[in-house]
Design an enzyme around this catalytic site. Sequence first.
Site, PDB file in Angstrom:
ATOM      1  N   HIS A   1       0.811  -1.219   0.000  1.00 24.72           N
ATOM      2  CA  HIS A   1       0.000   0.000   0.000  1.00 24.72           C
ATOM      3  C   HIS A   1       0.849   1.277   0.000  1.00 24.72           C
ATOM      4  O   HIS A   1       0.336   2.369  -0.231  1.00 24.72           O
ATOM      5  CB  HIS A   1      -0.933   0.002   1.230  1.00 24.72           C
ATOM      6  CG  HIS A   1      -2.364   0.276   0.868  1.00 24.72           C
ATOM      7  ND1 HIS A   1      -2.732   1.192  -0.092  1.00 24.72           N
ATOM      8  CD2 HIS A   1      -3.518  -0.251   1.336  1.00 24.72           C
ATOM      9  CE1 HIS A   1      -4.052   1.219  -0.188  1.00 24.72           C
ATOM     10  NE2 HIS A   1      -4.562   0.348   0.657  1.00 24.72           N
ATOM     11  N   ARG A   2       2.142   1.164   0.242  1.00 23.26           N
ATOM     12  CA  ARG A   2       2.997   2.338   0.165  1.00 23.26           C
ATOM     13  C   ARG A   2       3.190   2.756  -1.286  1.00 23.26           C
ATOM     14  O   ARG A   2       3.595   3.881  -1.577  1.00 23.26           O
ATOM     15  CB  ARG A   2       4.376   2.038   0.797  1.00 23.26           C
ATOM     16  CG  ARG A   2       4.306   1.763   2.293  1.00 23.26           C
ATOM     17  CD  ARG A   2       5.654   1.299   2.820  1.00 23.26           C
ATOM     18  NE  ARG A   2       6.078   0.041   2.197  1.00 23.26           N
ATOM     19  CZ  ARG A   2       7.135  -0.664   2.582  1.00 23.26           C
ATOM     20  NH1 ARG A   2       7.903  -0.233   3.582  1.00 23.26           N
ATOM     21  NH2 ARG A   2       7.447  -1.789   1.986  1.00 23.26           N
TER      22      ARG A   2
END
Lengths: 407, 72
Positions: free
Chosen positions: A380-381
């Site tokens: 998700h980064r």
Amino acid sequence: MADIVMPSLGADMESGRLAQWLIKPGDRIARGDVIAVVETQKGAIEIEAFEAGTVAGLAIGEGEEVPVGAVIARLEAPGEEAAGAEPAAAEPASAASPAPVEPAGPPLREPAAAPAPRPDGARRRVSPAARTLAARLGLDLAGLGPGSGPGGAVVSGDVRRAAEAVRAAGPPAAPPQGARAAGLDLEEMRKAIAAAMARSKREIPHYYLVQVVDLQAASDWLAARNAERSPEARLLIAVLLLKASALALREHGAFNGTWEDGAFRPGAGIHIGNAVAIRGGGLVAPAIHDVDRLDLETLMAKLRDLVTRARRGGLRSSELSDPTVTVSSLGERGVDRLLGVIYPPQVALLGFGRVGERVLARDGVAVVRQSVELSLAADHRVSDGHSGGLFLRRIADLLQEPDRLLA
Amino acid sequence: MLEELARIAPEADLESLAPAGDLRDELDIDSMDHLNLMIALHRRLGVEIPERDYPRLLSLDAAVAYLRTRGA
């Protein structure tokens, strides 16, 4: 003059033990030549040269363990050796480099300086072939005297003689657990998996998406193609899944690359790590390079070769050092769905569950179709669920028209 | 056949293999192992095994019977 260093064969590797040199000073080598065998937690790995040149000297001896990045040999660029000069002085040896580089000369088989003291239980010098043979025969190497190889190294012949002596002396010993996968230490491999997966779950904020993919068209296409061919020339559906994934990755670059030093680095190519289960327990995910540019036959040949070497030993350094994404594919057996744990520093893992018949709805009617549950575990980064969904959709679409995978 | 199976699943105890059991389950054979077995049988026995006949080779008994009918 260029350094050859102990390569990193995965985020979890800290050091490697040089098991065998396949080069000596004066040898001319080409890029990609196998120059040494290094023992790692993933088994004995063949180290390849990154550049061409002439070997100026070996910096460490067989049996020595050095950290990743330490200089293990020096190379003169093509033409450079014509000068005939002494090799440039070694840079100040870091704490990592245990022995100074040796000037070009006779083959250096033993390090000139005494190696750093080894911890208890350090392995003796044993050729990889001898180690594999001993594992297969269930022979404990600790019980052997000095071998007949260079510097007292134990070689295959020593193992064979010892095994015969044991057999003559009494009932054969039961093979140890490790013999299940010849040449691989499954306990060590488990440690490597544990370190990498714990780091992944600690550092990577995973999100997961699942898409059911209709594979009837792909299965029919494959059956028609394989029907006319002998087993050697047949393709597995895994190859179509890999190729579709690679083509979709071209357009969805946020899933192809690595997270390093707080930033995303797009992959230089589409190098797909293929999760291969090791018999007896264990997992390794060596890469096939530039999958998007390979035709299906080449991809199949590479996959077959890779699976064989992953299970029997003989993986190469380039296959472990640079995968940009991982695909795990269950084939025709197993569970419906697999949700992966991303292999750091990668940022995505595609999981194909079992390919088989399922009831799907088509135009208001329930039909039985070959299909698969495709999952994405992503970082998700780097990306969000929306782009992940588009990526999976793209793979599914490509698989509806298998002819598009030929390009 | 047993020799080729031993090559694919070296740790398996082939003596205790259930002759009618599904080889894929008995030996934990995946798609790649299975293809390699078909390639090995083809090379060794000269028997052409079309893909559509794979379901007829699922157990040791069935495979031996099939290979006999194909003249192996």
